[in-house]
Motif scaffolding. Sequence first.
Motif, PDB file in Angstrom:
ATOM      1  N   GLN A   1      36.026  27.966  38.786  1.00 24.21           N
ATOM      2  CA  GLN A   1      36.811  28.734  37.809  1.00 24.21           C
ATOM      3  C   GLN A   1      37.163  30.109  38.372  1.00 24.21           C
ATOM      4  O   GLN A   1      38.293  30.580  38.232  1.00 24.21           O
TER       5      GLN A   1
ATOM      6  N   ALA B   1      43.152  32.789  42.481  1.00 32.82           N
ATOM      7  CA  ALA B   1      44.229  32.164  43.279  1.00 32.82           C
ATOM      8  C   ALA B   1      45.584  32.812  43.007  1.00 32.82           C
ATOM      9  O   ALA B   1      46.353  33.093  43.926  1.00 32.82           O
TER      10      ALA B   1
ATOM     11  N   ARG C   1      37.439  30.946  41.515  1.00 36.41           N
ATOM     12  CA  ARG C   1      38.397  30.785  42.602  1.00 36.41           C
ATOM     13  C   ARG C   1      39.803  30.501  42.064  1.00 36.41           C
ATOM     14  O   ARG C   1      40.791  31.011  42.594  1.00 36.41           O
ATOM     15  N   LEU C   2      39.887  29.716  40.981  1.00 37.03           N
ATOM     16  CA  LEU C   2      41.202  29.414  40.397  1.00 37.03           C
ATOM     17  C   LEU C   2      41.816  30.668  39.764  1.00 37.03           C
ATOM     18  O   LEU C   2      43.021  30.906  39.875  1.00 37.03           O
TER      19      LEU C   2
ATOM     20  N   SER D   1      43.644  22.881  42.017  1.00 37.48           N
ATOM     21  CA  SER D   1      42.503  22.614  41.151  1.00 37.48           C
ATOM     22  C   SER D   1      41.842  21.282  41.534  1.00 37.48           C
ATOM     23  O   SER D   1      40.620  21.168  41.628  1.00 37.48           O
TER      24      SER D   1
ATOM     25  N   ALA E   1      49.710  24.430  41.441  1.00 39.71           N
ATOM     26  CA  ALA E   1      48.422  24.849  40.876  1.00 39.71           C
ATOM     27  C   ALA E   1      47.517  23.645  40.612  1.00 39.71           C
ATOM     28  O   ALA E   1      46.303  23.693  40.830  1.00 39.71           O
TER      29      ALA E   1
END
Length: 212
Positions: free
Chosen positions: A147, A153, A149-150, A132, A128
């Motif tokens: 943010q 994910a 997209r994370l 990032s 992770a």
Amino acid sequence: MIRHTGNVFVLSAPSGAGKSTLRERLIQNIRDLTFSISYTTRSPRAGEVDGQDYFFLDNPTFDRMLAEGGFVEWVEVYGKRYGTGRKWIQERLDAGVDILLDIETVGAKNVREEIPDAVMIFLLPPDAEALSRRLRGRGKDSEEQIQMRLRYARHEMSEFGHYDYLVVNGDLETAYRQMESIILATRCRRERMMPIAQRILDSFPALDQVQR
Ligand code: ADP
Ligand code: 5GP
């Protein structure tokens, strides 16, 4: 159902895992492999070219294409719409060219419905933290987009069980070689090679003409 002589490869990954980086190299280095240029309502990032990275459309044009059945699949992610053009990929598949689709997991499942023997590849970031770092290092999305997209994910990653191949993009060279191997090995599959192998066989004299 989409008829095809060429192979269809579907590549999915959370945003920032390295899909564009790998796919650009693959397209450059492997003959008769082309990238499926999607249609999107998102704005171009710095350096992106219309008709090369995406076909960038406004909402009314996307709506019109949708109403005309112009998409094999489409989704809304990160607040924007993305779709694979039916005519565009059909023309290339008819020409026997292999196609690589860089699409997210919902669209990938829909492609598999229409093209059951599509080869599905999922690209994972090493962890992770690396994802990032890569999203921020790319420096092309706003913090709000990063943010979003994370957060998405984790959801994207939970779908890798539906894929045929899993590639971890830690070391870029290793990931590239693995992707290349999957594509080249698929081309050698018996069902794909049968017409060519048969032609080679037919070039030999019939068995009853061969002197033993
Ligand atoms: P995606 O298309 O999946 O959103 P990109 O190809 O744009 O991802 O890659 C995101 C960022 O990570 C880019 O800045 C790219 O240069 C970098 N990157 C890609 N692969 C690697 C790797 N194996 N190691 C380190 N950085 C990488
Ligand atoms: P990006 O905005 O980072 O270029 O793409 C966002 C996400 O949309 C990525 O996961 C990418 O694979 C996906 N995507 C791009 N084009 C298409 C498409 O035509 N269909 C679907 N389903 N996803 C797409």
